[in-house]
Design an enzyme around this catalytic site. Structure first.
Site, short mmCIF file in Angstrom:
data_model
loop_
_atom_site.label_atom_id
_atom_site.label_comp_id
_atom_site.label_asym_id
_atom_site.label_seq_id
_atom_site.Cartn_x
_atom_site.Cartn_y
_atom_site.Cartn_z
N LYS A 1 0.86 -1.18 0.00
CA LYS A 1 0.00 0.00 0.00
C LYS A 1 0.89 1.23 0.00
CE LYS A 1 -2.64 2.83 3.24
NZ LYS A 1 -3.24 2.93 4.59
N TRP B 1 -9.57 0.39 0.42
CA TRP B 1 -10.70 1.05 1.08
C TRP B 1 -10.27 2.12 2.06
CZ3 TRP B 1 -13.08 -4.30 2.43
CH2 TRP B 1 -13.61 -4.89 1.27
N HIS B 2 -9.12 2.73 1.83
CA HIS B 2 -8.65 3.79 2.71
C HIS B 2 -8.80 5.15 2.05
CE1 HIS B 2 -5.85 0.64 4.85
NE2 HIS B 2 -7.13 0.39 5.01
N TYR B 3 -9.81 5.31 1.20
CA TYR B 3 -10.01 6.59 0.53
C TYR B 3 -10.44 7.66 1.53
CZ TYR B 3 -14.77 4.62 0.35
OH TYR B 3 -15.98 4.04 0.68
N HIS B 4 -10.09 8.89 1.23
CA HIS B 4 -10.29 9.99 2.17
C HIS B 4 -10.30 11.31 1.41
CE1 HIS B 4 -5.98 9.06 1.77
NE2 HIS B 4 -5.79 10.37 1.81
#
Length: 559
Positions: A410, A510-513
């Site tokens: 990542k 799924w770590h969108y921000h």
């Protein structure tokens, strides 16, 4: 021999795409108890009044509501249902079924970014902590200082969360080999088990306990004062109401609909400190601001939305940490494991892994014939005919082919950013989002460097029991490009160009921000700039993803 194995691997790739995410979770969850303050929105009065109204009962909203309820009357509005009533959330072996469910009541609402990467946003009380891989780790001290948070207060808030949801995992042989392989590859020192974000190799926390039960942000509601909180499920907020007669717009209430379509309104009680707080996530919070008239003026007018405050930064700064995974077949049996070990490198990427045994196929009830698993978030890319052909090919293969695991990287940050826009005025529909993966050259460099670390781990002495000696890194990359992880085309050079492999096989973790970032949309106290009585508290305010997984920090921020 290698060529034969590569043919097998290519055939296997489509079926293995049961997906990396499907193998991450495998253990059943115990049912929780219903909270006395939790009810369906159909039971809500037409009009109600509260000191605080929180939109979104997710990873931030649940601890936030529990905290405020200690002294105030709080309304928590969650568009989804209860995690305690959905057997798929309770049974981690059905994780892919949850992701594949595209019904309006699914706990996971699928979307595809304009970049062509398949993604998902939670639609359930507890938010992403109900559908994720469970890894728990704090943000680093530098991140905390840069965010302007007090180190002591932050530590206390983390501990408040950890007393309920965080546990030390027990490593199986594959995860232990990954840990040793990272250390052998130079990702030092060995930091053992810790929640802290420290350079080197560590075992992180998990929201799965020793009995394999998932603990979510919804469990933090046990801290709530029952008389101080009303929690409404399946409450779909349409917009925020503002008083625009004064010098500045003032948020005064919300309009929401229940699952039967009836309209309800909730207003703030009179009082200077009373507020509406958006905790609807990186997709939901900027979307709801725009639907309520706070956003880029021309964009809102194009949908006929009455402008409350021209704020062109709403929806900007959207980022999703790119992830790329390499599948490594194993000659030895491997445990089914979640992400438990992480290598925090000096090259701008994090190395993690997950393993599973015979998760690519399963026996049907009749006749013991193999059939492919649900393809979860990747299922739209597989036609029934393609699945049938792959299943027939699978029946010719030995079951040992499907042993193995994924080692992934990542990218830290990231530095690439995009934007979010409305598609229509329906709050239930996904907005259009572009993340612009790898548009910044440094992100691409970090991905390539991370893949080089993965190669060293695969070739390490510590990992030799879980790799075939005749599978080169090029073979493994070639195999991994066969997984239908996104809607992007592939190139013949994917296995020889790490840059192309990064671009062509990018997926989400799924770590969108972003979308409501501090300094652009909200101030340092998370108050929306240009309006009063309105804050945003969730991952949409982040300028970068905290640590190796944001869920601990999002829960801490809510507290």
């Amino acid at each position: 021999m290698a060529a034969d194995q590569l043919v097998v691997a290519r055939t296997m790739a489509a079926i293995v795409a049961t997906s990396f995410f499907a193998l991450l979770c495998s253990l059943p969850q115990a049912r929780g108890v219903d909270y006395p303050f939790m009810k369906d929105a159909t039971q809500a009065p037409n009009v109600s009044y509260y000191d605080y109204i929180i939109v979104g009962g997710g990873t931030a909203g649940c601890p936030l509501a529990a905290t405020l309820s200690e002294r105030f009357r709080v309304l928590l509005l969650e568009r989804g249902g209860s995690p305690y009533d959905d057997e798929r959330i309770g049974d981690m072996t059905r994780f892919a079924d949850t992701l594949a469910d595209t019904s309006p009541g699914s706990p996971a609402q699928r979307f595809v970014s304009e970049d062509g990467v398949i993604n998902s946003r939670p639609r359930v009380l507890g938010g992403g902590s109900c559908i994720n891989a469970g890894f728990y780790t704090r943000a680093g001290d530098d991140y905390v200082r840069d965010a302007g948070w007090d180190l002591e207060a932050t530590g206390a808030a983390y501990r408040w969360v950890e007393d309920v949801v965080a546990f030390q995992p027990e490593l199986g042989p594959w995860q232990a080999a990954l840990q040793s392989g990272l250390l052998e590859s130079g990702i030092a020192p060995d930091n053992g088990f810790t929640y802290d974000h420290i350079d080197g190799t560590k075992v992180g926390g998990s929201i799965f306990d020793a009995d394999g039960r998932r603990h979510t942000a919804a469990d933090l509601l046990r801290y709530a004062r029952a008389d101080g909180l009303d929690l409404l499920l399946r409450a779909r907020v349409a917009k925020i109401l503002f008083n625009v007669r004064g010098r500045r717009p003032v948020a005064r209430g919300v309009v929401f609909h229940d699952c039967e379509g009836r309209t309800h309104k909730a207003y703030l009680n009179a009082g200077r400190g009373n507020e509406i707080i958006l905790s609807a996530g990186a997709m939901g919070s900027p979307q709801l601001l725009m639907l309520s008239g706070v956003g880029p003026a021309e964009h809102l007018r194009s949908f006929g939305i009455t402008l409350v405050h021209d704020q062109p930064e709403v929806g900007q700064g959207m980022s999703d940490n790119p992830m790329n995974a390499v599948y490594v077949p194993s000659p030895s049996r491997v445990e089914i494991s979640l992400i438990q070990v992480v290598g925090i490198t000096q090259v701008g990427s994090y190395i993690e892994g997950a393993s599973g045994s015979n998760w690519g196929v399963r026996h049907s009830a009749a006749g013991g014939r193999h059939r492919p698993r649900n393809f979860g978030m990747f299922s739209p890319q597989r036609t029934p005919e393609a699945i049938a052909r792959a299943a027939e090919s699978m029946r010719q293969l030995d079951g040992s082919v499907f042993r193995g695991g994924f080692i992934l990287e990542k990218v830290l940050g990231p530095l690439s950013t995009g934007h979010l826009e409305l598609r229509n005025r329906n709050p239930d529909d996904n907005p259009a989002v572009t993340f612009n993966y790898f548009s910044h050259s440094e992100d691409l460099r970090r991905c390539v460097a991370g893949l080089s670390v993965i190669e060293r781990v695969i070739n390490s002495k510590a990992f030799e029991n879980f790799t075939y000696p005749y599978f080169s890194m090029e073979n493994l990359l070639n195999m991994s490009t066969g997984f239908p992880v996104n809607l992007l085309p592939r190139h013949d050079e994917d296995s020889t160009s790490l840059e192309l492999f990064c671009r062509d096989t990018v997926m989400t973790i799924w770590h969108y921000h972003g979308g409501c970032q501090v300094g652009r949309v909200v101030d340092a106290e998370y108050r929306v700039l240009g309006v009063d009585a309105l804050r945003v508290i969730d991952g949409s305010t982040f300028n970068a993803s905290p640590g190796t997984n944001p869920q601990a920090t999002v829960m801490m921020l809510g507290r």
